[in-house]
Design a protein around this motif. Structure first.
Motif, short mmCIF file in Angstrom:
data_model
loop_
_atom_site.label_atom_id
_atom_site.label_comp_id
_atom_site.label_asym_id
_atom_site.label_seq_id
_atom_site.Cartn_x
_atom_site.Cartn_y
_atom_site.Cartn_z
N ILE A 176 0.85 -1.21 0.00
CA ILE A 176 0.00 0.00 0.00
C ILE A 176 0.88 1.25 0.00
CG2 ILE A 176 -1.67 1.33 1.37
CD1 ILE A 176 -2.73 -1.47 2.31
N THR A 177 1.97 1.18 0.73
CA THR A 177 2.86 2.35 0.80
C THR A 177 3.46 2.65 -0.58
OG1 THR A 177 3.38 1.70 3.05
CG2 THR A 177 4.84 3.31 2.03
N ARG A 178 3.91 1.61 -1.27
CA ARG A 178 4.50 1.83 -2.60
C ARG A 178 3.44 2.32 -3.58
NH1 ARG A 178 5.52 -1.75 -7.22
NH2 ARG A 178 7.23 -0.86 -8.43
N TRP A 179 2.26 1.67 -3.56
CA TRP A 179 1.19 2.04 -4.49
C TRP A 179 0.74 3.48 -4.26
CZ3 TRP A 179 -3.88 2.79 -2.47
CH2 TRP A 179 -4.83 3.11 -3.43
N GLY A 180 0.67 3.87 -2.99
CA GLY A 180 0.20 5.21 -2.66
C GLY A 180 1.06 6.31 -3.26
N LYS A 181 2.31 5.95 -3.55
CA LYS A 181 3.21 6.95 -4.14
C LYS A 181 3.03 7.06 -5.65
CE LYS A 181 6.53 6.41 -0.44
NZ LYS A 181 7.61 5.56 0.03
N ARG A 182 2.20 6.19 -6.25
CA ARG A 182 2.03 6.22 -7.70
C ARG A 182 0.62 6.61 -8.13
NH1 ARG A 182 6.12 5.51 -10.98
NH2 ARG A 182 4.58 5.46 -12.62
N ASP A 183 -0.35 6.41 -7.24
CA ASP A 183 -1.74 6.56 -7.67
C ASP A 183 -2.38 7.81 -7.06
OD1 ASP A 183 -4.13 5.19 -8.97
OD2 ASP A 183 -4.87 5.53 -6.94
N PHE A 184 -3.30 8.42 -7.81
CA PHE A 184 -4.00 9.62 -7.31
C PHE A 184 -4.78 9.32 -6.03
CE2 PHE A 184 -3.84 10.86 -11.91
CZ PHE A 184 -3.08 12.00 -11.74
N MET A 185 -5.58 8.25 -6.10
CA MET A 185 -6.36 7.89 -4.92
C MET A 185 -5.43 7.47 -3.79
SD MET A 185 -9.66 8.22 -5.32
CE MET A 185 -10.43 7.20 -4.09
N GLY A 186 -4.38 6.75 -4.15
CA GLY A 186 -3.42 6.28 -3.16
C GLY A 186 -2.72 7.43 -2.46
N SER A 187 -2.36 8.45 -3.24
CA SER A 187 -1.66 9.58 -2.61
C SER A 187 -2.62 10.36 -1.72
CB SER A 187 -1.00 10.47 -3.65
OG SER A 187 -1.97 10.99 -4.51
N ALA A 188 -3.92 10.40 -2.11
CA ALA A 188 -4.91 11.05 -1.25
C ALA A 188 -5.01 10.30 0.08
CB ALA A 188 -6.27 11.09 -1.95
N LEU A 189 -4.92 8.97 0.00
CA LEU A 189 -4.97 8.17 1.23
C LEU A 189 -3.71 8.38 2.08
CD1 LEU A 189 -6.17 5.93 3.05
CD2 LEU A 189 -5.12 4.25 1.55
N LEU A 190 -2.55 8.30 1.42
CA LEU A 190 -1.30 8.48 2.17
C LEU A 190 -1.27 9.84 2.88
CD1 LEU A 190 1.72 7.06 0.09
CD2 LEU A 190 0.27 5.92 1.76
N ALA A 191 -1.90 10.83 2.24
CA ALA A 191 -1.88 12.17 2.82
C ALA A 191 -2.64 12.23 4.15
CB ALA A 191 -2.48 13.17 1.83
N VAL A 192 -3.58 11.34 4.37
CA VAL A 192 -4.34 11.40 5.64
C VAL A 192 -3.89 10.32 6.63
CG1 VAL A 192 -6.38 12.42 4.58
CG2 VAL A 192 -6.24 9.93 4.80
N ILE A 193 -2.96 9.45 6.19
CA ILE A 193 -2.50 8.39 7.12
C ILE A 193 -1.48 8.97 8.09
CG2 ILE A 193 -1.10 6.29 7.28
CD1 ILE A 193 -2.41 5.25 4.80
N ASP A 194 -1.72 8.71 9.37
CA ASP A 194 -0.74 9.06 10.38
C ASP A 194 0.27 7.92 10.49
OD1 ASP A 194 0.57 10.35 12.36
OD2 ASP A 194 -0.89 9.96 13.94
N THR A 195 -0.24 6.71 10.75
CA THR A 195 0.63 5.52 10.73
C THR A 195 -0.13 4.36 10.11
OG1 THR A 195 -0.13 4.84 12.93
CG2 THR A 195 1.93 6.13 12.83
N LEU A 196 0.62 3.49 9.48
CA LEU A 196 0.05 2.25 8.93
C LEU A 196 0.96 1.12 9.39
CD1 LEU A 196 -1.66 0.44 7.08
CD2 LEU A 196 -0.33 1.25 5.14
N THR A 197 0.42 0.22 10.18
CA THR A 197 1.28 -0.81 10.77
C THR A 197 0.64 -2.20 10.67
OG1 THR A 197 0.26 -0.25 12.88
CG2 THR A 197 2.48 0.63 12.47
#
Lengths: 313, 534
Positions: free
Chosen positions: B118-139
């Motif tokens: 998810i971390t790698r995908w979030g750096k490539r996708d529009f929706m993914g980057s929107a998600l990464l922008a609101v994630i504090d931590t993912l564990t």
């Protein structure tokens, strides 16, 4: 003879170097960007720039060329920009269909073109001669992809005798492999048959008018013997030259024919690589083609000595 | 018969017995259930997180799996996930993986693989980057549990992890997912229903997939639907044959040498329609043809000129001219900024395209807007079967409203590079090009690249449209689908003001398949629903 072959092969090195430099320079100057194609229609400029850096496509010409030559000297043609596969492996995968297609095309062309060329010369200015000439002009004029579509429609789709597309590797059986290449070989050979038939006819006409043929006839030699033993053998040098230079024609034709019949050969690989701007693959394939051409010319020179004992190296 | 004859015959028989296998085809394929498929393009990239191209996404859904999936009505369902729990303050999402999931290399799918993927995908996708922008931590809490801690509520989290159409949120082993997002992964190991047979892959010719015996389908009661539900492979082997020539592909289907063509060439639709052994299927969520402007250069940096052109373009005429009246069941006109069959499609403001066209008025408005006769460079990709005629038709409209059109022919590869230039057209830049936006990739305003208005960071054309950006953010924060739809109405109305591009109509990808197949998915070829009729 062996020293002559060695000298010729050595002489091909500067040719290959020039080809390499020329192709590399041409690709460098040509428009198109593999990073943009790879990134896809919906990529932003920033995405594309990142890919360009990752692939080292932003490096200046001398560095890129130097690095390619260095790898080449180590026997490494590099990796495909798109598939990440070694270029050498991709080329090896495609050799069998292309070589077999070219071989079948040559065999079919020679088997068909030589007899009809001989018959046309023998029956000069008769209906047979004119029919042969009409056939030769037609086959020379109609593009091979049109012939390909027609053959696929008639023999593949309507009669269902042969497959309309695809290639069956030799490992799956010789006969299935041959069946899969009959239509492409005829389509590719159509131009070649016309060319070879015309050359054979013209050369035979010249030879048949010579004194020694008249003498052979006067001595009561069989007509078949006169045509195929005395006359045709003396036509062999121009015919072999045409066959040799026709290999270049086949390389170009294979690109179209392999696309029409979906054959996974070097021609398709070249087209795909050009459309994608997959530089390492284009460079590898062009180098191979130029080396093949050098070899074919060498082979043609060797064959001269077989058919004409007056020629010595 | 003499002794010598007998011996010769025996010797010949022995030789022929040795040679016999070379003259016959092995029967390996006949006893296996094999599907032969012609995809719309060559498969040359094996990383569905890295590439947005449709063919890579189709490959991705065979080889990889996602935590969530969409059904055919775009409802979200858990896929690799067993389910999730959301905290009362909506700031913590706990997702549990299904038991028994494994990768094609035999390793179990663990929560840490999902975190890395998810971390790698979030750096490539529009929706993914929107998600990464609101994630504090993912564990990874344990082997089967993922914990998302968010900075603010993000109700679209399951939908985001089901993203389909752009970069796929494919779950892969952690060691692969640790690859830089700017590089492709080097191995093709997923946990999907089919495994990729790399040894048989010939780029540009063939790709082979074999059923993965270790795949554990969901045991839900609802049948498989789009990317959700139990993905059960009904074929032991799926072979993709890459046939670029549309005529050869159509002939191969008619001759029964292949079972499906993903994209039938428009010229061959009438022929295949009449063949009783072949069915045609227009895929839903059609693609839409667009004319994209360069917003940085005159004359299309002038808003009034872009707005005037809305009155001139006749979607019906352009679609009919491009795809043919005889194929009219496969194209649509009166289309706005969202793909017609998608959940966000709206009729708001569509009279801009459906009202009578007025070339004369458009020409007057363009003149009044200050057009000085500067050349309009139209990029024309002549190697694309539909884009070339469509470009010529669009250019004709531009000429009719008095623009000084300069059509420049090139191949698609050159166009892709040329359109990156922000220089004036006389210095290697451009004014207009046409392309198609995939309906599946652009059905919401977050993934919709043509609707971004963030200037030089936007997709090529670089429009600046702050209101569109504002509405996009509102859509991301919307609490429910009804609100999202309302915002999309506003987005469409605003797009008709800013005119980032002009929609020219929609067209379906038409697939052709042999009548002995059943269960063809409407959206995309997801092979787990297809089977041969008994």
């Amino acid at each position: 003879m062996l020293s002559h072959i060695a000298r010729r092969l050595l002489a091909s090195l500067p040719v290959m170097t020039f080809v390499g430099l020329f192709v590399f320079g041409l690709l460098y100057l040509a428009p198109g960007d593999p990073a943009a194609i790879m990134a896809g229609d919906q990529a932003t400029a920033a995405d594309i720039a990142r890919i360009r850096v990752a692939l080292k496509l932003d490096a200046p010409f001398p560095i890129r060329f130097g690095s390619w030559v260095w790898s080449l000297l180590h026997g490494d043609l590099g990796l495909s920009i798109f598939t990440n596969q070694p270029v050498a492996a991709m080329i090896v995968q495609r050799l069998e269909p292309t070589y077999l297609l070219m071989l079948m095309t040559l065999v079919i062309s020679v088997i068909l073109a030589l007899p009809i060329g001989v018959v046309a010369a023998w029956k000069h200015n008769t209906a047979s001669d004119r029919m042969v000439m009409v056939f030769a002009v037609l086959s020379f004029s109609v593009p091979s992809f049109v012939v390909g579509y027609l053959l696929a429609f008639v023999f593949g789709l309507q009669l269902r005798w042969l497959p309309v597309q695809g290639y069956v590797p030799l490992a799956n059986g010789v006969w299935p492999a041959i069946c899969s290449l009959i239509l492409p070989a005829v389509a590719l050979g159509s131009v070649y048959i016309g060319l070879l038939a015309r050359i054979t006819r013209a050369t035979m006409l010249e030879v048949l008018a010579q004194d020694y043929v008249r003498t052979a006839r006067a001595k009561g030699a069989e007509e078949r013997k006169i045509l195929f033993k005395h006359a045709l053998k003396n036509c062999s040098v121009p015919i072999i030259t045409t066959i040799g230079s026709g290999v270049a024609l086949l390389i170009g034709g294979a690109i179209v024919t392999e696309t029409v019949f979906a054959i996974p050969g070097l021609g398709r690989l070249t087209v795909d690589a050009i459309l994608r701007r997959d530089y390492p693959v284009i460079q590898g394939v062009i180098l191979l083609f130029s080396f093949m051409y050098v070899l074919v010319n060498l082979l043609v020179d060797m064959l001269y000595t077989v058919f004409d004992p007056r020629i010595r190296y | 018969m003499r002794r010598r004859d007998v011996l010769r015959l025996a010797a010949q028989s022995a030789v022929f017995a040795q040679l016999a296998p070379f003259f016959t085809a092995p029967a390996h394929a006949a006893d296996k259930r094999e599907l032969r498929y012609i995809p719309e393009a060559d498969l040359n990239i094996l990383d569905p997180v890295w590439s947005t191209s449709t063919i890579v996404q189709v490959y991705g859904h065979l080889v990889f799996d996602t935590l969530y999936g969409f059904d055919k009505d775009y409802n979200v369902h858990p896929q690799m996930a067993e389910g999730h729990v959301v905290s009362d303050d909506k700031l913590q999402w706990t997702i549990k993986l299904r038991d028994g999931l494994q990768f094609h290399d035999g390793q179990p799918v663990l929560a840490k693989d999902c975190v890395a993927s998810i971390t790698r995908w979030g750096k490539r996708d529009f929706m993914g980057s929107a998600l990464l922008a609101v994630i504090d931590t993912l564990t990874a809490v344990d082997d089967r549990t993922l914990l998302f801690k968010l900075k603010k509520p993000f109700p679209l989290l399951p939908m985001t992890l089901a993203t389909s159409g752009s970069n796929m949120p494919a779950i892969m082993p952690e060691r692969l997912a640790n690859t830089s997002p700017n590089e492709q992964i080097r191995e093709s190991i997923g946990s999907g229903p089919y495994r990729f047979v790399k040894a048989e892959w010939i780029s540009g010719s063939k790709a082979v997939f074999e059923k993965f015996a270790g795949y554990k389908p969901r045991s839900d009661s609802f049948p498989p639907s789009y990317t959700a539900g139990p993905k059960i492979g009904h074929f032991d082997r799926i072979t993709w044959q890459i046939i670029v020539d549309a005529s050869t592909a159509a002939a191969a289907l008619q001759a029964g040498e292949v079972d499906i063509i993903e994209m039938v060439g428009a010229d061959f639709l009438p022929v295949l329609k009449t063949d009783p052994n072949i069915q045609l299927l227009p895929r839903t969520t059609p693609n839409f043809a667009i004319m994209r402007f360069n917003h940085l250069q005159p004359p299309f940096n002038n808003l009034a000129i872009r707005q005037a052109l809305l009155k001139a373009f006749d979607q019906r005429a352009i679609m009919a001219g491009t795809f043919g009246e005889e194929n009219k069941e496969f194209w649509q006109f009166g289309v706005g900024y969202f793909s017609p069959d998608s959940p966000m499609a709206t009729n708001a403001g569509l009279e801009a395209f459906t009202s009578p066209r007025d070339l004369k008025k458009a020409a007057e408005e363009i003149k009044a807007a200050g057009y000085k006769g500067e050349p309009v460079v139209v990029l024309d990709p002549v190697d694309y079967p539909w884009t070339h005629p469509c470009t010529l038709l669009a250019a004709d409209t531009l000429k009719k409203v008095g623009l000084n059109v300069d059509i420049q022919a090139m191949d698609w590869g050159t166009l892709m590079q040329r359109r990156l230039s922000q220089e004036p057209p006389g210095k290697g830049g451009w004014n207009v090009f046409l392309t198609a936006l995939s309906g599946m990739s652009n059905f919401n305003p977050v993934g919709h690249i043509g609707l971004r208005g963030n200037g030089k960071d936007a997709w090529v054309g670089w429009p600046t449209a702050p209101r569109l950006e504002e509405l996009r953010q509102q859509w991301l924060d919307a609490p429910d689908v009804a609100t999202q739809k309302k915002i999309c109405e506003d987005i469409q109305r605003q797009a008709l003001v800013d005119v980032p591009y002009i929609p020219l109509g929609a067209f379906a990808t038409v697939s052709g398949y042999r009548s002995n197949l059943t269960g063809i998915q409407l959206q995309r070829p997801l092979f787990t629903t297809m089977q041969a009729k008994a």
